[in-house]
Design a protein around this motif. Sequence first.
Motif, PDB file in Angstrom:
ATOM      1  N   UNK A 190     -19.413  84.713  -0.477  1.00 56.78           N
ATOM      2  CA  UNK A 190     -19.007  85.936  -0.086  1.00 56.78           C
ATOM      3  C   UNK A 190     -20.032  86.936   0.547  1.00 56.78           C
ATOM      4  N   UNK A 191     -21.387  86.827   0.213  1.00 58.58           N
ATOM      5  CA  UNK A 191     -22.418  87.491   0.763  1.00 58.58           C
ATOM      6  C   UNK A 191     -22.481  87.786   2.128  1.00 58.58           C
ATOM      7  N   UNK A 192     -22.004  86.759   3.007  1.00 58.24           N
ATOM      8  CA  UNK A 192     -22.194  86.989   4.358  1.00 58.24           C
ATOM      9  C   UNK A 192     -20.929  87.873   4.927  1.00 58.24           C
ATOM     10  N   UNK A 193     -20.066  88.402   4.305  1.00 56.51           N
ATOM     11  CA  UNK A 193     -18.897  89.158   4.561  1.00 56.51           C
ATOM     12  C   UNK A 193     -19.032  90.637   3.922  1.00 56.51           C
ATOM     13  N   UNK A 194     -20.082  90.578   3.278  1.00 59.29           N
ATOM     14  CA  UNK A 194     -20.251  91.822   2.379  1.00 59.29           C
ATOM     15  C   UNK A 194     -20.613  93.144   3.373  1.00 59.29           C
ATOM     16  N   UNK A 195     -21.282  93.004   4.466  1.00 60.60           N
ATOM     17  CA  UNK A 195     -21.502  94.039   5.143  1.00 60.60           C
ATOM     18  C   UNK A 195     -20.317  94.531   5.966  1.00 60.60           C
ATOM     19  N   UNK A 196     -19.623  93.426   6.399  1.00 54.82           N
ATOM     20  CA  UNK A 196     -18.121  93.916   6.962  1.00 54.82           C
ATOM     21  C   UNK A 196     -17.191  94.512   6.169  1.00 54.82           C
ATOM     22  N   UNK A 197     -17.174  94.321   4.824  1.00 53.53           N
ATOM     23  CA  UNK A 197     -16.334  94.771   3.909  1.00 53.53           C
ATOM     24  C   UNK A 197     -16.739  96.319   3.615  1.00 53.53           C
ATOM     25  N   UNK A 198     -18.011  96.783   3.612  1.00 54.51           N
ATOM     26  CA  UNK A 198     -18.584  97.949   3.565  1.00 54.51           C
ATOM     27  C   UNK A 198     -17.695  98.918   4.416  1.00 54.51           C
ATOM     28  N   UNK A 199     -17.277  98.310   5.702  1.00 52.16           N
ATOM     29  CA  UNK A 199     -16.640  99.006   6.639  1.00 52.16           C
ATOM     30  C   UNK A 199     -15.220  99.450   6.162  1.00 52.16           C
ATOM     31  N   UNK A 200     -14.602  98.771   5.251  1.00 53.46           N
ATOM     32  CA  UNK A 200     -13.200  98.912   4.816  1.00 53.46           C
ATOM     33  C   UNK A 200     -13.176 100.042   3.593  1.00 53.46           C
ATOM     34  N   UNK A 201     -14.454 100.142   2.989  1.00 50.72           N
ATOM     35  CA  UNK A 201     -14.589 101.303   1.719  1.00 50.72           C
ATOM     36  C   UNK A 201     -14.520 102.832   2.668  1.00 50.72           C
ATOM     37  N   UNK A 202     -14.787 102.722   3.869  1.00 50.34           N
ATOM     38  CA  UNK A 202     -14.612 104.075   4.480  1.00 50.34           C
ATOM     39  C   UNK A 202     -13.349 104.105   5.240  1.00 50.34           C
ATOM     40  N   UNK A 203     -12.206 103.378   5.128  1.00 50.21           N
ATOM     41  CA  UNK A 203     -10.748 103.584   5.607  1.00 50.21           C
ATOM     42  C   UNK A 203     -10.296 104.513   5.063  1.00 50.21           C
ATOM     43  N   UNK A 204      -9.540 105.418   5.725  1.00 52.80           N
ATOM     44  CA  UNK A 204      -8.667 106.656   5.178  1.00 52.80           C
ATOM     45  C   UNK A 204      -7.639 106.247   4.218  1.00 52.80           C
ATOM     46  N   UNK A 205      -7.234 105.040   4.068  1.00 58.82           N
ATOM     47  CA  UNK A 205      -6.252 104.625   3.231  1.00 58.82           C
ATOM     48  C   UNK A 205      -6.885 104.078   1.812  1.00 58.82           C
TER      49      UNK A 205
END
Length: 288
Positions: A125-140
């Motif tokens: 999972x470490x390789x996708x954590x940077x991309x997942x941070x993008x989802x924490x800024x989603x409006x929903x």
Amino acid sequence: MRSNAENWTSVLAGCATSASRQLETWFSLSEPPDLFEHLMTTLQGDTEGQAEFLMESHIVSRALLAPEVLTDTQARELMSIAMARDSLFDMKLLQRLLAQRAWPLEVPYTEIQRCLFLVEDAPEPNRITVTLLKFTRHPDIRVQSKAAKLLGRHLSSMDKIEELYSSPNERVRANLIEGIARRKDLEHIMPLVERAAQDPSNRVSTMALAILARRGHKMSQTLLAMRRRSKVESISWAANFAHEVLVRPFQAGDLGNLAAALNGMGMEPTVVPAVAEVDGEAEAHPDK
């Protein structure tokens, strides 16, 4: 019920036209085979390059991201096969979700949720954590909270974890703590857990209390038990959920290890009622 043709049409709408032309050389798109069965069979037993084509043309990705085409169970099963063929497929699925679409307006919520559901059990999972941070800024908030749970489980940066915990939304904070609870090593993050146990939100503090209770903290065990018996539904369902998901599996695991040890010595273990009995009342997941 959707037809096979409708399912294939939905999937191919997100792929290059060359994908449709290639498929037509294998079967008629007017009377196609069952999508799920065809993808599973081909990816598991392909010997003529068809599996590679289905992967590289994004047909598999588009099928996985379409909840109307595959059920969650089917998608998870297909994801497992795809990961067996390509160990980087989880990262590629995230890339396909975001490709050539403005974030977040052009990315359907249903596809986001399906994608996060599928990458939850990523082997690295470490390789996708940077991309997942993008989802924490989603409006929903639902997307934010799902991403927070995944990151709580895998994110190594304490600065980023602290940033997530500073969210004003209790759902995000609670899911972050739930994710943290699923880590194998908690020692370095326990100060945050102890702070979360004092969180003004019952939802958040209950998750943290479950972690502490699991580690043998007597006061936390008592408080969690009291909340499980609360007459206030929002308090009792959060406590019951935390107990069932974050405490009971570890108790059962400890009991299983004890039973194995005792059996090895020729002794019969005694079942502990608090572990063996399942509560009769239904519980609700904080995500719902």
